[in-house]
Design a protein around this motif. Structure first.
Motif, PDB file in Angstrom:
ATOM      1  N   THR A 281      16.130 -89.160  32.617  1.00 22.59           N
ATOM      2  CA  THR A 281      16.732 -88.623  33.837  1.00 22.59           C
ATOM      3  C   THR A 281      17.019 -89.753  34.812  1.00 22.59           C
ATOM      4  N   GLN A 282      18.188 -89.680  35.436  1.00 19.66           N
ATOM      5  CA  GLN A 282      18.560 -90.650  36.475  1.00 19.66           C
ATOM      6  C   GLN A 282      19.102 -89.887  37.675  1.00 19.66           C
ATOM      7  N   THR A 283      18.559 -90.176  38.849  1.00 20.66           N
ATOM      8  CA  THR A 283      18.958 -89.487  40.068  1.00 20.66           C
ATOM      9  C   THR A 283      19.386 -90.497  41.124  1.00 20.66           C
ATOM     10  N   THR A 284      20.572 -90.275  41.691  1.00 17.45           N
ATOM     11  CA  THR A 284      21.055 -91.070  42.819  1.00 17.45           C
ATOM     12  C   THR A 284      21.335 -90.115  43.977  1.00 17.45           C
ATOM     13  N   LEU A 285      21.920 -90.622  45.042  1.00 17.06           N
ATOM     14  CA  LEU A 285      22.178 -89.790  46.216  1.00 17.06           C
ATOM     15  C   LEU A 285      23.142 -88.648  45.932  1.00 17.06           C
ATOM     16  N   ASP A 286      24.083 -88.839  45.023  1.00 19.99           N
ATOM     17  CA  ASP A 286      25.086 -87.801  44.799  1.00 19.99           C
ATOM     18  C   ASP A 286      25.218 -87.387  43.338  1.00 19.99           C
ATOM     19  N   ARG A 287      24.222 -87.750  42.505  1.00 16.16           N
ATOM     20  CA  ARG A 287      24.362 -87.456  41.081  1.00 16.16           C
ATOM     21  C   ARG A 287      22.991 -87.386  40.424  1.00 16.16           C
ATOM     22  N   GLN A 288      22.865 -86.486  39.453  1.00 17.87           N
ATOM     23  CA  GLN A 288      21.697 -86.485  38.581  1.00 17.87           C
ATOM     24  C   GLN A 288      22.160 -86.272  37.147  1.00 17.87           C
ATOM     25  N   ALA A 289      21.744 -87.166  36.259  1.00 22.67           N
ATOM     26  CA  ALA A 289      22.101 -87.071  34.847  1.00 22.67           C
ATOM     27  C   ALA A 289      20.823 -86.933  34.020  1.00 22.67           C
ATOM     28  N   LYS A 290      20.894 -86.089  32.973  1.00 21.63           N
ATOM     29  CA  LYS A 290      19.766 -85.876  32.080  1.00 21.63           C
ATOM     30  C   LYS A 290      20.246 -85.961  30.641  1.00 21.63           C
ATOM     31  N   ALA A 291      19.414 -86.521  29.779  1.00 22.28           N
ATOM     32  CA  ALA A 291      19.732 -86.579  28.351  1.00 22.28           C
ATOM     33  C   ALA A 291      18.453 -86.382  27.550  1.00 22.28           C
ATOM     34  N   LYS A 292      18.597 -85.792  26.380  1.00 26.69           N
ATOM     35  CA  LYS A 292      17.452 -85.641  25.480  1.00 26.69           C
ATOM     36  C   LYS A 292      17.927 -85.677  24.044  1.00 26.69           C
ATOM     37  N   VAL A 293      17.092 -86.177  23.174  1.00 26.83           N
ATOM     38  CA  VAL A 293      17.320 -86.126  21.729  1.00 26.83           C
ATOM     39  C   VAL A 293      15.990 -85.746  21.085  1.00 26.83           C
ATOM     40  N   TRP A 294      16.061 -85.044  19.978  1.00 26.12           N
ATOM     41  CA  TRP A 294      14.827 -84.650  19.307  1.00 26.12           C
ATOM     42  C   TRP A 294      15.062 -84.484  17.817  1.00 26.12           C
ATOM     43  N   ALA A 295      13.987 -84.668  17.066  1.00 29.61           N
ATOM     44  CA  ALA A 295      14.004 -84.464  15.619  1.00 29.61           C
ATOM     45  C   ALA A 295      12.732 -83.720  15.244  1.00 29.61           C
ATOM     46  N   LEU A 296      12.857 -82.839  14.265  1.00 27.99           N
ATOM     47  CA  LEU A 296      11.731 -81.983  13.894  1.00 27.99           C
ATOM     48  C   LEU A 296      11.718 -81.774  12.395  1.00 27.99           C
ATOM     49  N   GLN A 297      10.531 -81.794  11.832  1.00 28.41           N
ATOM     50  CA  GLN A 297      10.343 -81.458  10.420  1.00 28.41           C
ATOM     51  C   GLN A 297       9.203 -80.456  10.345  1.00 28.41           C
ATOM     52  N   SER A 298       9.437 -79.321   9.683  1.00 31.09           N
ATOM     53  CA  SER A 298       8.420 -78.278   9.625  1.00 31.09           C
ATOM     54  C   SER A 298       8.472 -77.581   8.272  1.00 31.09           C
ATOM     55  N   ALA A 299       7.381 -76.875   7.967  1.00 38.68           N
ATOM     56  CA  ALA A 299       7.314 -76.100   6.732  1.00 38.68           C
ATOM     57  C   ALA A 299       6.352 -74.943   6.944  1.00 38.68           C
ATOM     58  N   LEU A 300       6.574 -73.875   6.201  1.00 35.72           N
ATOM     59  CA  LEU A 300       5.703 -72.705   6.256  1.00 35.72           C
ATOM     60  C   LEU A 300       5.625 -72.057   4.884  1.00 35.72           C
ATOM     61  N   ASP A 301       4.407 -71.726   4.462  1.00 34.60           N
ATOM     62  CA  ASP A 301       4.157 -70.845   3.325  1.00 34.60           C
ATOM     63  C   ASP A 301       3.341 -69.683   3.864  1.00 34.60           C
ATOM     64  N   LEU A 302       3.876 -68.470   3.771  1.00 34.65           N
ATOM     65  CA  LEU A 302       3.230 -67.299   4.367  1.00 34.65           C
ATOM     66  C   LEU A 302       3.138 -66.186   3.331  1.00 34.65           C
ATOM     67  N   TRP A 303       1.905 -65.759   3.023  1.00 34.52           N
ATOM     68  CA  TRP A 303       1.669 -64.674   2.085  1.00 34.52           C
ATOM     69  C   TRP A 303       1.287 -63.420   2.869  1.00 34.52           C
ATOM     70  N   SER A 304       1.985 -62.311   2.624  1.00 36.23           N
ATOM     71  CA  SER A 304       1.762 -61.071   3.369  1.00 36.23           C
ATOM     72  C   SER A 304       1.741 -59.894   2.402  1.00 36.23           C
ATOM     73  N   ASN A 305       1.156 -58.780   2.882  1.00 33.72           N
ATOM     74  CA  ASN A 305       1.137 -57.543   2.097  1.00 33.72           C
ATOM     75  C   ASN A 305       0.994 -56.380   3.072  1.00 33.72           C
ATOM     76  N   PHE A 306       2.109 -55.728   3.380  1.00 33.08           N
ATOM     77  CA  PHE A 306       2.106 -54.672   4.381  1.00 33.08           C
ATOM     78  C   PHE A 306       2.153 -53.264   3.774  1.00 33.08           C
ATOM     79  N   GLU A 307       2.579 -53.157   2.518  1.00 34.75           N
ATOM     80  CA  GLU A 307       2.703 -51.836   1.882  1.00 34.75           C
ATOM     81  C   GLU A 307       1.704 -51.654   0.757  1.00 34.75           C
ATOM     82  N   TYR A 308       0.952 -52.704   0.411  1.00 36.69           N
ATOM     83  CA  TYR A 308      -0.210 -52.662  -0.472  1.00 36.69           C
ATOM     84  C   TYR A 308       0.139 -52.408  -1.932  1.00 36.69           C
TER      85      TYR A 308
END
Length: 693
Positions: A281-308
């Motif tokens: 973020t950069q702020t001056t008297l008449d301006r404010q600028a914002k920037a962001k970058v991101w990276a993500l790595q994820s995984a899921l293994d989900l075992w369920s049983n709702f009807e049996y």
């Protein structure tokens, strides 16, 4: 006329007060905490708000996601193992695991589009509440800066940039609960460093021990301030658990199943999430600028049983295989955002008006390979229902223009354009394909301030949620491969409006009221548990919210909010217009005290009202009332001991209820029944906290 730049001053004042609130929270100053959360003159809607670190620190939190219950009207529950994402409710929505409520942590989106379990899946189990500096929330589709999943609302959670010294927490409690947290900021000649390391284990009150294990870490480096500087943050989270899913009430009533028992002791999950992000973020008297970058790595293994046993008995005549299934995915995602605000003066005729012109660009790409639904028995693969590889890209351009027409009246006019592309490669060839869509979302906010302690708002806007990419290209049911199914619209439009006010007529008492309405083009369509789509109707919702925070003194505060909502399908006839899971009434009341000698504490009461469980409204859930308590004693300036008691009154109620057909091994045919996940019985946890340099 000389430009006074009121937005810039308001913004920097708000940020500095927020930082001051965090610092003063360490000494328990409630008065500053209240000032930091007063958005008079800066908010665009009465339902917009800010929750400071001081209020979060006072919470007796059962699960990390419950910090979002400080968003007025939002209820956080759980229907399975604690390692799974929470279930959320707000404004007449059963938000499932996050659809229609957008959440970010340190600028990184938490909602996962085209997720193996549920669209917009929001897993906050990696959150470390002690590191949260503030939660900025909005409701309704009125802000141009908020995009996918934000029709009902959005919350932006920010971590601290620096702590004073170091913090060590050791917590122990019933049912094998253990938690160790080490966090702090080492001395650095240049910049600011924050680290946090959490190790966690819990079995819970379940007959089948949950064996929930979590390893969680964060490391960030910051240079400068939030208004002029940058930070880089890395996060690592990994967990596994055994899940006690919702169970049929008939088995509990018959005495064949304990209330905290399980019909499939092999359900559960494993997950991890690694992220790297940077904000500038950069702020001056008449301006404010914002920037962001991101990276993500994820995984899921989900075992369920709702009807049996329902499907396995129909297929084979016995329950040897059961109805367990696995949802799994591996994801890599990248994103960026940039915005710029220009503060200027608009000359119009003989008058000059102060203005703020803001524009922004957001982008995201998700590579999910593979994402699958599988039949399993005791976590062993028996069949593949479907397995896909998905690429989903989105980009958005947004702008808004704020004008102060008089000292009492200002307007914010904005628009957002979103563009989406979907590419699905399925193991069922006819379900592969490409899709794309776009959405233009205009916004209008009018704010009138007749006096310094009273502000009135009128808001209108359109928004959307994206649907699962697999639903945009599907043509046949993946189970039998002969039944044709209907594709979903990639983007589902929402139209919202709101009238409200914010006031501080009594010094120290901040109160806001909102009357709102929201129409959705359709409810969520893709059913991850079946790998297919389900027809759904448009819906309409309206309601009323009243939110309050009162600084009773410099050592105590009271907050309370109540919300009521009416939700219906709009094209359904007669008794089939109810939206299952749509909560009609909620309430949250909390009293916090600090610096009363060595003593501190808080007590909170939460009411989660009844919900229709079927579209005809014939089956309704019960209401749940829950009270939690925190009491603490400062052993020294550096050390304190606190005791948290959850479900203080030992209520026998349910976290969640559903109504659907299921079949037990001994039953000749499926039975329509309530399925419940109970709230935990009264539990006690003790925490020893020590701060050191």
């Amino acid at each position: 006329m000389k430009f006074k730049q009121p937005w810039l001053y308001a913004l920097t004042t708000l940020l500095s007060l927020s930082a001051q609130a965090q610092s003063d929270e360490r000494s328990g100053t409630v008065e500053i905490r209240a000032k930091a959360e007063n958005l008079m003159g800066t908010a665009s809607a009465s339902s917009e708000g800010l929750v400071s670190a001081g209020r979060i620190a006072a919470l007796p939190i059962l699960r990390p996601g419950e910090v979002l219950e400080m968003v007025p009207g939002l209820i956080v529950t759980q229907h399975a193992g604690d390692g799974k994402a929470n279930q959320y409710f707000l404004r007449g929505f059963n938000l499932d695991h996050g659809t229609d409520f957008a959440t970010t942590v340190n600028g990184v989106p938490v909602n996962m589009p085209t997720h193996a379990h549920g669209q917009g899946y929001t897993d906050l189990n990696f959150l470390i509440p002690e590191l949260v500096e503030q939660i900025a929330y909005k409701k309704g589709p009125y802000s141009a800066s908020e995009g996918d999943f934000s029709a009902a609302g959005a919350a932006r959670i920010d971590y601290l940039q620096r702590m004073q010294g170091h913090l060590a927490d050791i917590t122990g409690g019933a049912h094998g609960y253990r938690r160790i947290l080490l966090a702090g900021s080492p001395q650095s000649l240049n910049g600011q460093v924050l680290y946090g390391l959490e190790i966690f284990r819990n079995d819970g009150p379940w007959v089948v021990p949950e064996n929930y294990q979590k390893y969680n870490g964060v490391l960030s480096y910051s240079d400068g301030t939030r208004t002029n500087g940058f930070n880089i943050t890395g996060m690592v989270y990994k967990s596994r658990w055994t899940s006690t899913d919702q169970i049929p009430l008939r088995a509990v009533n018959q005495g064949s199943l304990d209330r905290f028992g399980s019909l499939d002791p092999s359900t559960g999950g494993e997950t991890h999430r690694y992220s790297l992000s940077s904000q500038w973020t950069q702020t001056t008297l008449d301006r404010q600028a914002k920037a962001k970058v991101w990276a993500l790595q994820s995984a899921l293994d989900l075992w369920s049983n709702f009807e049996y046993c329902m499907s396995s008995i129909q297929a084979t005549g016995n329950c040897a295989a059961s109805d367990q299934f696995k949802q799994a995915e591996q994801r890599k995602a990248l994103g960026f955002g940039f915005s710029e605000a220009r503060y200027n003066a608009l000359n119009w005729g003989q008058n000059t008006y102060d203005t703020a012109m803001t524009w922004g660009l957001d982008g995201r790409t998700d590579r999910i390979s593979p994402i699958g639904l599988y039949k399993t028995t005791q976590r062993k693969l028996t069949d593949t229902v479907r397995e896909d590889r998905v690429i989903q890209n989105s980009i958005a351009l947004w702008t808004q223009h704020e004008t102060r027409w008089t000292s009492q009246f200002r307007s914010i006019v904005g628009a957002r354009a979103d563009f989406y592309q979907f590419d699905v490669q399925s193991n069922i060839a006819v379900n592969s394909g490409h899709a794309k869509d776009r959405q233009l979302s205009p916004k209008l906010n009018l704010i009138y301030t007749p006096q310094s302690n009273f502000e009135v708002y009128a808001n209108y806007g359109t928004g959307f949620h994206s649907n699962d990419a697999r639903g945009t290209t599907i043509t046949v049911d993946p189970t039998d491969k002969t039944t044709a199914v209907t594709k979903v619209d990639p983007l589902v439009k929402a139209i919202g409006s709101e009238l409200g006010f914010r006031t501080e007529l009594v010094p120290g008492w901040h109160s806001s009221l909102a009357l709102w309405k929201l129409n959705m083009a359709s409810e969520l369509l893709f059913i991850g548990d079946a790998g297919t789509t389900e027809p759904s109707a448009p819906s309409k919702r309206y309601g009323l919210e009243w939110n309050n925070f009162y600084a009773l003194s410099s050592t105590s505060s009271l907050d309370f909010d109540v919300a009521w909502a009416h939700a219906r399908f709009v094209n359904a006839q007669g008794p089939s217009s109810y939206i299952p899971g749509a909560v009609s009434a909620t309430a949250n009341i909390g009293l916090s005290v600090d610096n009363m000698g060595p003593w501190f504490g808080s007590i909170r009461f939460r009411y989660f009202g009844p919900r229709p469980l079927t579209e005809d409204g014939g089956i309704k859930s019960g209401a749940t009332s829950l009270m939690n308590l925190r009491a603490g004693y400062k052993l020294s300036p550096q050390s304190k001991l606190s005791i948290d008691v959850y479900n203080l009154l030992n209520q026998k109620a349910n976290d969640i209820e559903y109504a659907y057909a299921s079949q037990l091994a001994q039953e000749a045919s499926p039975v329509m029944d309530r399925h419940i996940h109970p709230i935990e019985p009264r539990m006690l946890r003790v925490t020893l906290t020590h701060r050191f340099q």
